[in-house]
Design an enzyme around this catalytic site. Structure first.
Site, short mmCIF file in Angstrom:
data_model
loop_
_atom_site.label_atom_id
_atom_site.label_comp_id
_atom_site.label_asym_id
_atom_site.label_seq_id
_atom_site.Cartn_x
_atom_site.Cartn_y
_atom_site.Cartn_z
N CYS A 2 0.87 -1.17 0.00
CA CYS A 2 0.00 0.00 0.00
C CYS A 2 0.91 1.22 0.00
O CYS A 2 2.10 1.12 0.23
CB CYS A 2 -0.87 0.05 1.26
SG CYS A 2 -1.83 -1.42 1.50
N ARG A 27 1.87 1.16 -5.98
CA ARG A 27 2.07 0.24 -4.84
C ARG A 27 0.78 -0.52 -4.52
O ARG A 27 0.80 -1.46 -3.72
CB ARG A 27 2.52 1.01 -3.61
CG ARG A 27 3.84 1.73 -3.77
CD ARG A 27 4.12 2.61 -2.57
NE ARG A 27 4.36 1.83 -1.39
CZ ARG A 27 5.56 1.39 -1.01
NH1 ARG A 27 6.61 1.69 -1.74
NH2 ARG A 27 5.71 0.65 0.05
N TRP A 74 -3.63 -2.01 -1.35
CA TRP A 74 -3.63 -3.35 -1.95
C TRP A 74 -4.16 -4.25 -0.85
O TRP A 74 -3.53 -4.42 0.18
CB TRP A 74 -2.22 -3.76 -2.36
CG TRP A 74 -2.20 -5.03 -3.16
CD1 TRP A 74 -2.34 -5.16 -4.50
CD2 TRP A 74 -2.07 -6.36 -2.65
NE1 TRP A 74 -2.28 -6.47 -4.87
CE2 TRP A 74 -2.13 -7.25 -3.76
CE3 TRP A 74 -1.90 -6.91 -1.38
CZ2 TRP A 74 -2.03 -8.63 -3.64
CZ3 TRP A 74 -1.79 -8.29 -1.25
CH2 TRP A 74 -1.87 -9.13 -2.37
N ASN A 98 0.42 0.64 6.06
CA ASN A 98 0.94 -0.28 5.05
C ASN A 98 1.60 -1.43 5.80
O ASN A 98 2.49 -1.21 6.60
CB ASN A 98 1.97 0.42 4.15
CG ASN A 98 2.64 -0.57 3.19
OD1 ASN A 98 2.05 -1.59 2.85
ND2 ASN A 98 3.87 -0.29 2.80
N GLY A 99 1.12 -2.65 5.57
CA GLY A 99 1.71 -3.82 6.24
C GLY A 99 0.59 -4.76 6.72
O GLY A 99 -0.54 -4.67 6.26
N GLU A 478 11.12 -15.14 -18.32
CA GLU A 478 10.80 -13.71 -18.20
C GLU A 478 9.75 -13.29 -19.22
O GLU A 478 8.81 -12.56 -18.92
CB GLU A 478 12.07 -12.88 -18.34
CG GLU A 478 11.88 -11.37 -18.32
CD GLU A 478 11.24 -10.85 -17.03
OE1 GLU A 478 11.10 -11.61 -16.07
OE2 GLU A 478 10.83 -9.66 -17.02
N LYS A 482 6.18 -11.69 -18.11
CA LYS A 482 5.73 -10.39 -18.63
C LYS A 482 4.35 -10.52 -19.27
O LYS A 482 3.44 -9.74 -19.01
CB LYS A 482 6.73 -9.85 -19.65
CG LYS A 482 8.02 -9.34 -19.07
CD LYS A 482 7.93 -7.95 -18.51
CE LYS A 482 7.87 -7.80 -17.03
NZ LYS A 482 8.65 -8.56 -16.11
N GLU A 485 1.50 -11.40 -16.67
CA GLU A 485 1.18 -10.44 -15.59
C GLU A 485 0.53 -9.17 -16.11
O GLU A 485 -0.12 -8.46 -15.35
CB GLU A 485 2.40 -10.12 -14.75
CG GLU A 485 3.45 -9.27 -15.41
CD GLU A 485 4.55 -8.89 -14.42
OE1 GLU A 485 4.28 -8.63 -13.24
OE2 GLU A 485 5.71 -8.87 -14.85
N HIS A 501 9.70 -33.65 -22.65
CA HIS A 501 9.40 -34.32 -21.36
C HIS A 501 8.04 -33.89 -20.82
O HIS A 501 7.84 -33.80 -19.61
CB HIS A 501 10.52 -34.01 -20.35
CG HIS A 501 11.86 -34.44 -20.84
ND1 HIS A 501 12.28 -35.75 -20.81
CD2 HIS A 501 12.84 -33.75 -21.45
CE1 HIS A 501 13.49 -35.84 -21.34
NE2 HIS A 501 13.86 -34.64 -21.73
N LYS A 601 3.50 -3.16 -7.07
CA LYS A 601 4.90 -3.04 -7.50
C LYS A 601 5.86 -3.63 -6.47
O LYS A 601 6.89 -4.17 -6.83
CB LYS A 601 5.25 -1.56 -7.71
CG LYS A 601 6.66 -1.32 -8.22
CD LYS A 601 6.87 -1.90 -9.59
CE LYS A 601 8.27 -1.65 -10.10
NZ LYS A 601 8.54 -2.42 -11.34
#
Ligand code: AGP
Length: 606
Positions: A2, A27, A74, A98-99, A478, A482, A485, A501, A601
């Protein structure tokens, strides 16, 4: 997860809070809210959704006052609704947080038993009630706040207002970042330098356990024991205080295009271009380590894998790279004599921090590769290696990734020279190759038009496979990360040799396969894998270089040619097309590129 902001100001506070919250939105953006004091009266406005929703609420029902707090959320505890939006209030107390408060359930039960009524499902509301209860016993605000902090378990960055106290704000940090901003007769609190950037560039980073009493003209910081302490005031760079999109539609687009410059800054900090030697600051004896242990999450973890390939190949030094959330809980067989490297753009990722602390406990030397230099991970390291790529706002990491890989490439060269596995001549050759990277990344970004065309097809897919060998297997991870997300298309990255496999069962006409294969020692094998999937009808997008294009098996839907380069920097050069592909697919799908759903983020909670 947050973002919080607090202003003890001399001008209307709501516009200032909103400006800061817009900078903090990366955030977390499930809901937002502000509270202020006007003639001692406390009031608040909140809204589910992004800052825009809060702005609409304020347009309809403004909030006066010059002292205020703000929050963009968030969601951790409680759905992302207005009822659960911060600031939370209990009587004369308003708080933004935040937390995560880990003992909130028992505290909430205790407060309910004492007759207090809750309005939300959040852990944060407990803090407001605790402070209000302590005030009710006759304690002054600072004492009530400290008594509350002593009851809390878990992580928090807090900003608190008390009704009737217009020249007062309380703040605290434990496990989540908080900076103090010094203005002219005004004081600020924020989650990071960016948050207070519109108001001041003079900041002090609060330490773990610090709490602070702010007035217009002063701030008194105390440590966890309540002892007054001084925290150094630093002047942050303009870039940390001021971030704009320029002519780009999204921060991510800008950050992809900023990579040549970003990597230039990174490389310049870790090589001597005149002598063409690697020059790693921090004073470590790079020849003295028996092993390297990298701990990281997400894209930073993938950068670590690339570091492994480079360091083992050049320096013949064992490198283990682990996902931090696994490493921290599995009792790893690690010990002193190891260099632990935490890779973290934000420097605040909870799992990476915890894994880093485990490495410290095992007697390792700690190096932090971070973008945010005042971050918690940086502050707990023995050596900090900043990536110098400028503030990264887009939730999907791009320029930080290539900056991390640039740094690890210079580090691999330096370790190899220190261990004598390369001579001075080879070191010069490799450093010269690395110095070419910014220009070649810029040329690879020139593939954007071709990428836009491919994106039209990929945007229709339900599943996408990325394949590569050697360092390109990491880049396949990667590319897949990308894409998924920011476009929400399911994608998997695989070592191409693993195809037979299992994953080859996925190959059909509807599943595009992106194959990353510069003309290197792995090329022949990758080309065979390409033929295998095409034989089964898989539509292949082949990303290679001019020599690879010449030798490509016939039948690929698209062949994209990145500029030729030394294998040392192929991961850097091949990053641009996969980042651009994800970006343009997401734009075509109308996704929220800079703030993808469910993400934030910096993942500062477990
Ligand atoms: C990358 O695009 C993602 N946003 C995410 O995986 C990120 O890399 C991860 O959360 C680690 O963040 P950090 O580098 O700040 O520690």
């Amino acid at each position: 997860m947050c973002g919080i902001i607090g202003v003890v100001g001399n001008s209307p506070v709501t516009p200032r809070l909103l400006e800061s919250l817009k900078r903090l939105e990366y955030r977390g953006y499930d809901s937002a809210g502000v509270a202020s004091l006007e003639n001692g009266r406390l009031d608040r406005r909140r809204a589910a959704g992004k800052i825009k929703a809060l702005e609409e609420v304020l347009e309809a029902d403004s909030l006066p006052g010059q002292v205020g707090i703000g929050h963009t959320r968030w969601a951790t505890h409680g759905a992302p609704t207005t009822r659960n939006a911060h600031p939370h209030r209990a009587g004369p107390v308003a708080v933004v947080h935040n937390g995560i408060i880990e003992n909130f359930a028992e505290l909430k039960a205790e407060l309910i038993a004492a007759g207090r009524r809750f309005e939300s499902d959040t852990d944060t509301e407990v803090i407001a009630h605790l402070i209000a209860a302590e005030l009710g016993t006759g304690l002054d605000p600072a004492a009530a706040f400290k008594a509350t902090l002593d009851r809390l378990e878990g992580a928090f960055a807090l900003a608190v207002l008390i009704e009737g106290e217009e020249d007062l704000m309380l703040g605290a940090r434990r496990g989540s970042p908080l900076v103090l901003g010094y203005g002219e007769g005004e004081m600020f609190l924020g989650s990071d330098a960016l948050a207070v950037g519109p108001f001041t560039r003079k900041i002090a980073y609060l330490d773990e356990g610090d709490w602070v009493v702010l007035h217009h003209a002063s701030a008194q910081v105390f440590d966890a024991t309540g002892r007054p302490v001084k925290r150094a005031i630093v002047e942050v760079s303009a870039s940390a205080a001021l971030v704009e999109k320029g002519n780009y539609r999204h921060f991510m687009e800008k950050e992809i295009h900023d990579q040549p410059e970003g990597c230039q800054h990174t490389i310049a900090a870790y090589v001597d271009p005149l002598a063409s030697v690697a020059a790693i600051p921090g004073g470590l004896d790079l020849a003295s380590f028996e092993r390297i242990q990298v701990v990281a999450c997400g894209t930073s973890y993938i950068a670590g894998i690339l570091g492994k390939y480079l360091i083992e190949q050049l320096a013949d030094l064992p490198v283990d790279v682990e996902i931090a959330s696994e490493f921290r809980y599995r009792s790893p067989a690690v010990r002193a004599g190891t260099l632990a490297i935490a890779m973290s753009q934000s420097g605040e990722t909870a799992d990476t921090l915890a894994a880093f602390r485990l490495c410290k406990a095992r007697g390792m030397t700690l190096a932090a590769v971070v973008n945010a230099q005042g971050s918690t991970i940086a502050r707990e390291a023995d050596v900090v290696w900043p990536i110098h790529c400028g503030v990264e706002i887009g939730v999907a990491s791009t320029k930080a990734f290539t900056a991390q890989v640039s740094l690890l490439t210079a580090l691999a060269i330096a370790i190899a020279k220190a261990r004598g596995t390369i001579d001075a001549k080879e070191e010069q050759r490799l450093v010269k190759a690395l110095l070419e990277a910014p220009r070649l990344i810029g040329e690879a970004i020139g593939l954007e038009d071709a990428v836009r065309k491919v994106a039209v097809e990929i945007a229709k897919a339900r599943d996408v496979l990325y394949l590569g060998r050697g360092p390109m297997s990491a880049l396949a991870l990667e590319g897949a990360l990308k894409l998924k997300e920011i476009s929400y298309i399911h994608a998997e990255g695989y070592a191409a040799g693993e195809l037979k496999h299992g994953p080859i069962a996925l190959v059909d006409e509807a599943t595009p396969i992106i194959i990353l294969a510069p003309f290197d020692s792995y090329y022949e094998k990758s080309a065979s894998n390409m033929s295998e999937v095409m034989a089964r009808g898989g539509p292949v997008v082949f990303i290679t270089d001019p020599e690879g294009a010449k030798h490509a098996p016939a039948g690929a839907r698209v062949v994209m040619t990145a500029p030729p380069c030394d294998p040392l920097i192929a991961p850097l050069v091949m990053s641009a097309p996969i980042q651009l592909l994800a970006y343009h697919v997401a734009v075509l799908k109308g996704a929220d590129v800079d703030q993808p759903r469910n993400l934030a983020k910096s993942v500062t909670v477990e």
